[in-house]
Design an enzyme around this catalytic site. Sequence first.
Site, PDB file in Angstrom:
ATOM      1  N   TYR A  55      55.409  75.860  -7.548  1.00 20.90           N
ATOM      2  CA  TYR A  55      55.112  75.972  -5.691  1.00 20.90           C
ATOM      3  C   TYR A  55      54.677  74.962  -5.137  1.00 20.90           C
ATOM      4  CZ  TYR A  55      57.086  79.979  -7.343  1.00 20.90           C
ATOM      5  OH  TYR A  55      57.857  81.451  -8.532  1.00 20.90           O
ATOM      6  N   LEU A 205      66.340  89.429  -2.164  1.00 20.96           N
ATOM      7  CA  LEU A 205      67.296  89.447  -1.279  1.00 20.96           C
ATOM      8  C   LEU A 205      69.012  88.199  -1.250  1.00 20.96           C
ATOM      9  CD1 LEU A 205      64.972  89.500   2.205  1.00 20.96           C
ATOM     10  CD2 LEU A 205      66.329  91.143   1.122  1.00 20.96           C
TER      11      LEU A 205
HETATM   12  N1  LIG Z   1      59.309  84.397 -11.704  1.00 23.63           N
HETATM   13  C1  LIG Z   1      60.498  83.304 -10.901  1.00 23.63           C
HETATM   14  O1  LIG Z   1      61.291  82.266 -11.949  1.00 23.63           O
HETATM   15  C2  LIG Z   1      61.408  83.275  -9.363  1.00 23.63           C
HETATM   16  C3  LIG Z   1      62.208  82.560  -8.976  1.00 23.63           C
HETATM   17  C4  LIG Z   1      61.976  82.628  -7.614  1.00 23.63           C
HETATM   18  C5  LIG Z   1      61.463  83.571  -6.877  1.00 23.63           C
HETATM   19  N2  LIG Z   1      60.100  84.015  -7.044  1.00 23.63           N
HETATM   20  C6  LIG Z   1      59.512  84.950  -6.853  1.00 23.63           C
HETATM   21  O2  LIG Z   1      60.009  85.280  -5.705  1.00 23.63           O
HETATM   22  C7  LIG Z   1      60.069  85.289  -4.290  1.00 23.63           C
HETATM   23  C8  LIG Z   1      60.973  86.076  -3.514  1.00 23.63           C
HETATM   24  O3  LIG Z   1      62.029  84.964  -3.996  1.00 23.63           O
HETATM   25  P1  LIG Z   1      62.879  84.525  -2.825  1.00 23.63           P
HETATM   26  O4  LIG Z   1      62.213  83.915  -2.339  1.00 23.63           O
HETATM   27  O5  LIG Z   1      63.559  83.237  -3.888  1.00 23.63           O
HETATM   28  O6  LIG Z   1      63.936  85.395  -2.497  1.00 23.63           O
HETATM   29  P2  LIG Z   1      64.088  86.343  -1.140  1.00 23.63           P
HETATM   30  O7  LIG Z   1      63.394  87.452  -0.982  1.00 23.63           O
HETATM   31  O8  LIG Z   1      65.761  86.866  -2.261  1.00 23.63           O
HETATM   32  O9  LIG Z   1      64.824  85.992  -0.122  1.00 23.63           O
HETATM   33  C9  LIG Z   1      64.468  84.683   1.211  1.00 23.63           C
HETATM   34  C10 LIG Z   1      65.284  84.410   1.720  1.00 23.63           C
HETATM   35  O10 LIG Z   1      65.916  84.841   2.835  1.00 23.63           O
HETATM   36  C11 LIG Z   1      64.790  85.004   4.003  1.00 23.63           C
HETATM   37  N3  LIG Z   1      64.754  86.189   4.459  1.00 23.63           N
HETATM   38  C12 LIG Z   1      63.804  87.553   4.757  1.00 23.63           C
HETATM   39  N4  LIG Z   1      63.982  87.927   4.406  1.00 23.63           N
HETATM   40  C13 LIG Z   1      65.242  88.159   5.685  1.00 23.63           C
HETATM   41  C14 LIG Z   1      65.635  88.829   6.754  1.00 23.63           C
HETATM   42  N5  LIG Z   1      64.773  90.223   6.976  1.00 23.63           N
HETATM   43  N6  LIG Z   1      66.803  88.765   7.308  1.00 23.63           N
HETATM   44  C15 LIG Z   1      67.232  87.240   6.786  1.00 23.63           C
HETATM   45  N7  LIG Z   1      66.878  87.065   6.571  1.00 23.63           N
HETATM   46  C16 LIG Z   1      66.150  86.282   5.712  1.00 23.63           C
HETATM   47  C17 LIG Z   1      64.085  83.782   3.796  1.00 23.63           C
HETATM   48  O11 LIG Z   1      63.827  82.975   4.979  1.00 23.63           O
HETATM   49  P3  LIG Z   1      62.607  82.582   6.149  1.00 23.63           P
HETATM   50  O12 LIG Z   1      62.089  82.032   4.519  1.00 23.63           O
HETATM   51  O13 LIG Z   1      63.101  81.599   6.701  1.00 23.63           O
HETATM   52  O14 LIG Z   1      61.960  83.187   6.668  1.00 23.63           O
HETATM   53  C18 LIG Z   1      64.073  83.188   2.951  1.00 23.63           C
HETATM   54  O15 LIG Z   1      65.358  82.087   2.428  1.00 23.63           O
HETATM   55  C19 LIG Z   1      59.587  84.954  -4.429  1.00 23.63           C
HETATM   56  O16 LIG Z   1      58.830  83.413  -3.084  1.00 23.63           O
HETATM   57  C20 LIG Z   1      58.551  83.848  -5.560  1.00 23.63           C
HETATM   58  O17 LIG Z   1      57.719  84.308  -5.285  1.00 23.63           O
HETATM   59  C21 LIG Z   1      60.540  84.202  -8.835  1.00 23.63           C
END
Ligand SMILES: NC(=O)c1ccc[n+]([C@@H]2O[C@H](COP(=O)([O-])OP(=O)(O)OC[C@H]3O[C@@H](n4cnc5c(N)ncnc54)[C@H](OP(=O)(O)O)[C@@H]3O)[C@@H](O)[C@H]2O)c1
Length: 324
Positions: A55, A205
């Site tokens: 990352y 999310l």
């Molecule tokens: N193992 C893997 O292959 C893999 C792949 C993807 C992700 N991950 C891990 O999973 C974690 C979470 O997944 P993710 O970041 O992809 O997706 P997520 O948590 O589903 O969504 C994150 C997005 O949602 C927005 N958001 C969060 N809470 C919100 C709310 N209450 N209202 C409006 N928008 C909101 C964030 O905006 P802002 O950023 O603008 O605040 C960001 O754009 C990652 O950080 C990573 O550590 C792992």
Amino acid sequence: MEQRKLGDGPLAGAIGFGCMGMSEFYGATDDEQSLATLEHALARGVTLFDTADIYGFGHNESLLGRFIRGKRDRVVLATKAGIVRSQSDPALRGVDNSPIYLARHCEESLRRLGTDHVDLYYLHRIDPATPLEESIAALARLVRDGKIGGIGLSNVTLTTVRAAHAIHPIRAVQNEFSLFTRTDQDALLPALAEMGIAYVPYSPLGRGMLTGSLQRQDLAADDFRRNLPRFADDAMAINARLVAALQAIAARRHLEPAQVALAWVLRQGPHVIPIPGTRRISYLDQNLAAATIELSEEDAMELQRIFHPAAVVGEPYPNMSFMR
Ligand SMILES: NC(=O)c1ccc[n+]([C@@H]2O[C@H](COP(=O)([O-])OP(=O)(O)OC[C@H]3O[C@@H](n4cnc5c(N)ncnc54)[C@H](OP(=O)(O)O)[C@@H]3O)[C@@H](O)[C@H]2O)c1
């Protein structure tokens, strides 16, 4: 916050923190704002912090290293290795789970994180070129040496988990899971509960789409989500109708859609610890309130009818056949 057991490891707050977007993929980042958000998360009872070596090409681990200085014993730290990237072509992906690669990358992660151990170390993707026994044996050596508390697997099937768990106890599995991606709900999730392995849903999310506040035109030109089939113009227009139905359910309960989406994930079992990501304190506070929401069985069934897999348009990832 409610505490949940991280497999055979420590307890962690029921909602963890995904740090990826603080370095890359989802638009502009600001380290000082990110550090304030991380501090706030810890103060509110979040303890599991999730990162990976790739990352931001190490930036995310270095940022977490700054954050945990002086408070290592209060956080449960998870990182990952196994995806190979090149700064000269950031879109390219390879996989390497060879023992020599894992041992070297673990050292590099520990250095960036400024700690002598992490609590959980995942294989980020499974490498078809390295026998699983060899990768797990390499990770078992890192456990023995005290560098990692437990072994995690990410982006895996039940068959792989069973094979790995037979070689060395697996602490946690991290796969994509949300109302949009329910692949693991019927088989993997209950099997992990039986084996005492934690399930850590990533992108709970739907990478922001389930919050109801994300429009395609808001995505920066270099936002990674522009490459994802589910975020393509046509797909997003159809998926937005499902999100509108989620918004209606949330409004009925005077909740935010993100809270309902997370409460649905949390109710899949006490071994489930989702890691939503955000750069902002306001979103974080909204999301953490989900830990206290109980959805009724009728609400959950209605959500599952709305987000029936056949109704969701677009795969989570594009064709990854370019991976070696
Ligand atoms: N193992 C893997 O292959 C893999 C792949 C993807 C992700 N991950 C891990 O999973 C974690 C979470 O997944 P993710 O970041 O992809 O997706 P997520 O948590 O589903 O969504 C994150 C997005 O949602 C927005 N958001 C969060 N809470 C919100 C709310 N209450 N209202 C409006 N928008 C909101 C964030 O905006 P802002 O950023 O603008 O605040 C960001 O754009 C990652 O950080 C990573 O550590 C792992």
